[in-house]
Design an enzyme around this catalytic site. Sequence first.
Site, short mmCIF file in Angstrom:
data_model
loop_
_atom_site.label_atom_id
_atom_site.label_comp_id
_atom_site.label_asym_id
_atom_site.label_seq_id
_atom_site.Cartn_x
_atom_site.Cartn_y
_atom_site.Cartn_z
N GLN A 135 -4.38 -1.57 9.66
CA GLN A 135 -4.56 -3.14 9.13
C GLN A 135 -4.99 -4.19 9.98
O GLN A 135 -4.75 -4.25 11.13
CB GLN A 135 -2.93 -3.33 8.79
CG GLN A 135 -2.78 -4.79 8.07
CD GLN A 135 -3.45 -4.67 6.67
OE1 GLN A 135 -3.55 -3.63 5.97
NE2 GLN A 135 -3.70 -5.84 6.10
N LYS A 176 0.84 -1.25 0.07
CA LYS A 176 0.10 0.04 -0.17
C LYS A 176 0.82 1.39 -0.15
O LYS A 176 0.55 2.03 -0.34
CB LYS A 176 -1.00 0.06 1.33
CG LYS A 176 -2.03 -1.10 0.97
CD LYS A 176 -2.71 -1.41 2.58
CE LYS A 176 -3.78 -2.57 2.26
NZ LYS A 176 -4.40 -2.94 3.54
N ASP A 223 -11.34 2.58 4.35
CA ASP A 223 -11.60 1.16 4.53
C ASP A 223 -13.18 0.94 4.54
O ASP A 223 -13.58 -0.40 4.28
CB ASP A 223 -10.92 0.53 5.77
CG ASP A 223 -9.75 -0.26 5.62
OD1 ASP A 223 -9.54 -0.70 4.48
OD2 ASP A 223 -8.82 -0.66 6.52
N1 GUN Z 1 -6.96 -6.97 6.24
C1 GUN Z 1 -7.22 -7.69 5.29
N2 GUN Z 1 -7.86 -6.69 4.37
C2 GUN Z 1 -7.83 -5.64 4.80
C3 GUN Z 1 -8.43 -4.40 4.50
O1 GUN Z 1 -9.03 -4.08 3.17
N3 GUN Z 1 -8.20 -3.39 5.01
C4 GUN Z 1 -7.64 -3.41 6.31
N4 GUN Z 1 -7.53 -2.40 7.25
N5 GUN Z 1 -7.07 -4.63 6.77
C5 GUN Z 1 -7.28 -5.81 5.98
#
Ligand code: GUN
Length: 292
Positions: free
Chosen positions: A95, A51, A118
């Site tokens: 995350q 990311k 998110d």
């Molecule tokens: N863990 C797995 N996919 C995601 C996501 O799209 N966002 C976040 N914050 N954690 C994740």
Amino acid sequence: MQLIDGKAVAGRVLAQCKDDAMRLTAEGRAPGLAVVMVGDDPASRAYVGSKERTCVQLGFHSVKHELPADTTQQQLVGLVRQLNDDPEIDGILVQSPPPAHIDEAAVVRMIDPAKDVDGFHPDNVAKLAMEDDSAFVPCTPLGVQRLLQESGVDTAGAEAVVVGRSMIVGKPMALLLSRRGPGGDATVTIAHSRTRDLAAVCRRADILVAAIGRPRMIGPDHVKDGAVVIDVGINRIEDAGDKRGYRLVGDVDFDLVAPRCRAITPVPGGVGPMTIAMLMENTIRARRRRGV
Ligand code: GUN
């Protein structure tokens, strides 16, 4: 059989995001994304790194916080508050999953809903359920919907089966597919670990979305001839022949299922790249709404 190329679609989305970011920067401020991770889960570290790299490539303002596994709830909430107040930050992502001692739902509730790229905050979940277009929608299901649209799959009136009921993928996926309008209007079933005769339920699907987190659990018995199969799983399995010591497989047994399908996503190179692309789009949207 059509192989749905998520990497190619994501590449086009990211090119547009880069243009948008350049324009927004010229207007006074680059889009800003803060990514927070707690602990040292190797898969999470890889996602967070990816990311951050994408942000840099697109010319975003990018901030990464990697906190130790013994970070307290209070410290994490303190950081979220600080990011809420930071005028240069448009999007905040914590995350998932954090270590067990963290109350994740409480942390998510602290994120400013206007920066919740998110789409995990209850305000945004409610807006999605209410078909309010101002919602931030979780990136993985949003990416799946975009892939279906870009691949010419008509969802209207289709039987869609979503396997998995998580707040990150399964539930929002079902809401998106059943919502009115393009990419929606499907007849949706949510299946899960307690579903009776899962294979029979899955065989009803014109569109099957596998978001379970179990390597190759969906086999040919689960798939109707001519179905579209979307594999959200990213599972690491040991592989002594690979220099990393593992390789990635999906929730779908690709080799056995693909011959039955009208279209299918590979792992890697299917849904994964779309998740990041949607995160970047959501961050641009947050930046536009917040202004300079
Ligand atoms: N863990 C797995 N996919 C995601 C996501 O799209 N966002 C976040 N914050 N954690 C994740």
